[in-house]
Motif scaffolding. Structure first.
Motif, short mmCIF file in Angstrom:
data_model
loop_
_atom_site.label_atom_id
_atom_site.label_comp_id
_atom_site.label_asym_id
_atom_site.label_seq_id
_atom_site.Cartn_x
_atom_site.Cartn_y
_atom_site.Cartn_z
N UNK A 33 0.82 -1.34 -0.14
CA UNK A 33 0.05 0.11 0.00
C UNK A 33 0.81 1.08 0.20
N UNK A 34 1.73 1.17 0.89
CA UNK A 34 2.86 2.37 0.88
C UNK A 34 4.06 1.96 1.74
N UNK A 35 5.17 2.78 1.56
CA UNK A 35 6.32 2.97 2.35
C UNK A 35 6.52 4.17 2.97
N UNK A 36 6.30 3.86 4.34
CA UNK A 36 6.45 5.18 5.42
C UNK A 36 7.36 4.99 6.41
N UNK A 37 7.83 6.29 7.02
CA UNK A 37 8.50 6.50 8.03
C UNK A 37 7.59 6.30 9.40
#
Length: 146
Positions: free
Chosen positions: A24-28
């Motif tokens: 879905x996403x790559x996040x911190x």
């Protein structure tokens, strides 16, 4: 051709890849709250855009040793079987198509990787281990034995 689009990243210095359609996403992530009595690879829970993620430490799940706690860990976000997960990784290299597609495993692979790797994808002159994120949401062998 979304099947040939991959996220290239690393875990404990090892080059890995995941199919982009599974992400879905790559996040911190911000704060991760530990969960009492959870397996060591379940780092805890984190909030992301008004929802709760179960945070899985991939290095811990693969090697049995926890990654160093980072101030803002990088995570791949994915929904699996109706649950939201954040899978901790070290770094992202790129997201792009792999012209050669998925290749079968060649040669020997470290036994710790064997349950998780389904093939190899070549990118930038290196072979990356193809992982399926859902494999990391199952309990490790022997984890439920009491």
């Amino acid at each position: 051709m979304t099947d040939s689009l991959f996220l290239f990243a690393s875990i404990a210095g090892a080059p890995i890849t995941v199919r982009a359609c599974a992400i879905e996403a790559v996040v911190r992530l911000g704060d991760i709250v530990p969960v009492p009595l959870a397996p060591v690879h379940v780092r805890g829970l984190a909030a992301l855009r008004s929802r709760v993620l179960t945070v899985i430490d991939l290095q811990s799940r693969i090697f049995g040793t926890a990654a160093d706690a980072q101030t803002a860990p990088l995570a791949i976000v994915a929904d699996i079987a109706g649950h939201s997960y954040g899978f901790l990784i070290d770094a992202v290299t790129d997201i792009c198509q792999a012209q050669g597609g998925v290749q079968p495993l060649r040669g020997r692979i470290d036994p710790v990787w064997r349950p998780f790797v389904s093939g190899l994808v070549d990118y930038d002159g290196r072979s990356h281990l193809l992982l399926t994120l859902a494999d990391f949401t199952n309990a490790p062998s022997g984890a439920l034995a009491a």
